[in-house]
Write a protein that holds these residues in place. Structure first.
Motif, PDB file in Angstrom:
ATOM      1  N   ASP A  57       0.816  -1.213   0.000  1.00  0.00           N
ATOM      2  CA  ASP A  57       0.000   0.000   0.000  1.00  0.00           C
ATOM      3  C   ASP A  57       0.850   1.263   0.000  1.00  0.00           C
ATOM      4  O   ASP A  57       0.539   2.221  -0.695  1.00  0.00           O
ATOM      5  N   SER A  58       1.904   1.278   0.769  1.00  0.00           N
ATOM      6  CA  SER A  58       2.768   2.468   0.838  1.00  0.00           C
ATOM      7  C   SER A  58       4.237   2.079   0.909  1.00  0.00           C
ATOM      8  O   SER A  58       5.027   2.734   1.571  1.00  0.00           O
ATOM      9  N   GLN A  59       4.579   0.988   0.249  1.00  0.00           N
ATOM     10  CA  GLN A  59       5.964   0.542   0.263  1.00  0.00           C
ATOM     11  C   GLN A  59       6.287  -0.257  -0.984  1.00  0.00           C
ATOM     12  O   GLN A  59       5.411  -0.768  -1.670  1.00  0.00           O
ATOM     13  N   LEU A  60       7.562  -0.356  -1.261  1.00  0.00           N
ATOM     14  CA  LEU A  60       8.098  -1.254  -2.273  1.00  0.00           C
ATOM     15  C   LEU A  60       9.045  -2.209  -1.566  1.00  0.00           C
ATOM     16  O   LEU A  60       9.735  -1.819  -0.625  1.00  0.00           O
ATOM     17  N   THR A  61       9.058  -3.461  -2.017  1.00  0.00           N
ATOM     18  CA  THR A  61      10.017  -4.425  -1.506  1.00  0.00           C
ATOM     19  C   THR A  61      10.881  -4.872  -2.678  1.00  0.00           C
ATOM     20  O   THR A  61      10.403  -5.474  -3.636  1.00  0.00           O
ATOM     21  N   TYR A  62      12.160  -4.507  -2.601  1.00  0.00           N
ATOM     22  CA  TYR A  62      13.141  -4.909  -3.610  1.00  0.00           C
ATOM     23  C   TYR A  62      13.714  -6.249  -3.169  1.00  0.00           C
ATOM     24  O   TYR A  62      14.249  -6.366  -2.074  1.00  0.00           O
ATOM     25  N   ASN A  63      13.577  -7.259  -4.013  1.00  0.00           N
ATOM     26  CA  ASN A  63      14.001  -8.610  -3.664  1.00  0.00           C
ATOM     27  C   ASN A  63      15.290  -8.975  -4.398  1.00  0.00           C
ATOM     28  O   ASN A  63      15.424  -8.726  -5.603  1.00  0.00           O
ATOM     29  N   LEU A 162      12.758  -3.367   2.236  1.00  0.00           N
ATOM     30  CA  LEU A 162      11.541  -2.584   2.229  1.00  0.00           C
ATOM     31  C   LEU A 162      11.865  -1.103   2.298  1.00  0.00           C
ATOM     32  O   LEU A 162      12.699  -0.691   3.107  1.00  0.00           O
ATOM     33  N   VAL A 163      11.191  -0.320   1.455  1.00  0.00           N
ATOM     34  CA  VAL A 163      11.316   1.133   1.483  1.00  0.00           C
ATOM     35  C   VAL A 163       9.918   1.735   1.341  1.00  0.00           C
ATOM     36  O   VAL A 163       9.033   1.142   0.730  1.00  0.00           O
ATOM     37  N   GLN A 164       9.747   2.896   1.926  1.00  0.00           N
ATOM     38  CA  GLN A 164       8.470   3.580   1.798  1.00  0.00           C
ATOM     39  C   GLN A 164       8.323   4.117   0.385  1.00  0.00           C
ATOM     40  O   GLN A 164       9.296   4.515  -0.256  1.00  0.00           O
ATOM     41  N   ASN A 165       7.078   4.145  -0.103  1.00  0.00           N
ATOM     42  CA  ASN A 165       6.783   4.735  -1.400  1.00  0.00           C
ATOM     43  C   ASN A 165       5.358   5.259  -1.348  1.00  0.00           C
ATOM     44  O   ASN A 165       4.433   4.504  -1.053  1.00  0.00           O
ATOM     45  N   ASP A 166       5.185   6.538  -1.638  1.00  0.00           N
ATOM     46  CA  ASP A 166       3.843   7.128  -1.554  1.00  0.00           C
ATOM     47  C   ASP A 166       3.091   7.091  -2.878  1.00  0.00           C
ATOM     48  O   ASP A 166       1.974   7.565  -2.972  1.00  0.00           O
ATOM     49  N   PHE A 167       3.670   6.498  -3.915  1.00  0.00           N
ATOM     50  CA  PHE A 167       3.029   6.371  -5.230  1.00  0.00           C
ATOM     51  C   PHE A 167       2.444   7.717  -5.666  1.00  0.00           C
ATOM     52  O   PHE A 167       1.279   7.825  -6.042  1.00  0.00           O
TER      53      PHE A 167
END
Length: 181
Positions: A57-63, A162-167
């Motif tokens: 919802d408000s984050q991206l997870t770079y794997n 995990l990093v925050q992302n507000d899209f």
């Protein structure tokens, strides 16, 4: 306002974690098959293989898959005095057990730095406790052994950063003509 972190931010942070770890000599990123072990890389190596990015919802997870490896000495003179006293426990012909021990320690260091450390914060952040890059959950760290020109062994684990992302939709480089029919 969230300062969204890009792929470059995340990869460069991981590379710097490896660069400033005192036991890692070489850090690299890319497909594992692009790693050129024949060109005499300095060992131990931390190699980062990007695998996917998932959204929340408000984050991206770079794997990523993270490989930590070192050369196994196949000479019988590798042992220190301490190891010579433990001949029933250690294979006298190589230092594979030592390499597995060292590379596992490096893997847990990398996880710890993203999970608990002050290294989660970077300069120019008002709140030093604000996690900029972090990881969660449990990890399976798997041993591997490969024969290239030399015998390498170490561990690989999957890491989600995990990093925050507000899209944010205000600054998308597109005009309204693509808004629909």
């Amino acid at each position: 306002m969230v300062n969204n972190k890009s792929y470059n931010n995340v990869v460069n942070t991981l590379l710097r974690l490896g660069e400033f770890h005192n036991q890692i000599s070489t850090t690299s990123v890319g497909d594992i098959y692009d790693l050129n072990l024949e060109k005499m890389e300095k060992f131990p190596i931390m190699h980062i293989n990007p695998t996917s990015v998932t959204t929340g919802d408000s984050q991206l997870t770079y794997n990523f898959q993270v490989f930590v490896m070192d050369l196994v000495s196949e000479k019988s003179d590798w042992q220190t005095r301490q190891h010579q006293l433990l001949t029933k426990l250690v294979d006298r012909e190589n230092n594979e057990q030592e390499v597995f021990n060292q590379t596992l320690g490096i893997c847990t260091d990398i996880i710890s730095m993203l999970r608990h450390s002050s290294r989660q914060s970077i300069s120019q952040v008002d709140d030093i406790n604000e996690p900029m890059y972090f990881t969660q959950d449990q990890f399976t760290i798997e041993p591997f052994q490969e024969r290239f020109d030399n015998l390498c062994c170490g561990y690989v684990f999957s890491l989600g950063v995990l990093v925050q992302n507000d899209f944010q939709t205000c600054n998308i480089p597109a005009n309204t003509k693509g808004a629909g029919y």
